[in-house]
Each structure stands twice: as C-alpha cells, then as structure tokens.
Design a protein around this motif. Structure first.
Motif: not given
Length: 93
Positions: A46-75
């Motif tokens: 969250w700290t690394k990838c979510i850079t702005g407010g979440i509008s409409g209950g969705k992440l931006s495509s950049k945030e979504e990709t970052c979050t997915q990559n972050c989780v995969e690297r963590f695992l």
C-alpha cells in the motif's frame, strides 16, 4: 475469568489432552504469524503503490500493476527464504 480464578492444572491433563492442547497452541501461533505476514504485505505494498486517493473504489492501472508486482515479489522473497532455511536445516541435520 482469568487463568488464576479458573484454577487450571495442566499437569492433570492426560497425555492425549496435552498433545491436543499443544497442537491448538501451535495452530494459533501459525495463524498469528500468517496474519502478521499479511499485514506486513498489505502495509508494504500500500505504501509503495497507492500514491493518490482511490476514486470510484478502483485503483489506477499503474497502482494495480504495482500492487500485483509487489505481492508477487513479496511471495517470491518469502519462498526463497523458506527454501534457504530448509537447505540450512538439511545441512545441520
């Protein structure tokens, strides 16, 4: 009710009950470790990838990709550490 007022005497438990109790304690400790790992993963990504407010209950495509990559690297990192620890344990035995 606290443990003192319950007057628990573990020494009176049968061997089977002691094993069951130990297994329950072990299970709860594993759950706590898993919850801690999930919390750390969530906090880190969250700290690394979510850079702005979440509008409409969705992440931006950049945030979504970052979050997915972050989780995969963590695992991946956790898997690598576990494999290394297993190898070290095998060398000690």
């Amino acid at each position: 009710m606290d443990l003192n007022s319950a007057n628990l005497d573990i020494s009176r438990l049968s061997d089977a009950d002691k094993r069951d109790l130990q297994q329950q304690i072990s299970n709860e400790m594993q759950k706590a470790k898993l919850q801690e790992s999930i919390h750390n993963l969530t906090d880190t990504c969250w700290t690394k990838c979510i850079t702005g407010g979440i509008s409409g209950g969705k992440l931006s495509s950049k945030e979504e990709t970052c979050t997915q990559n972050c989780v995969e690297r963590f695992l991946d990192a956790n898997t690598a550490v576990l494999k290394h620890l297993e190898q070290m344990r095998g060398e000690i035995s």
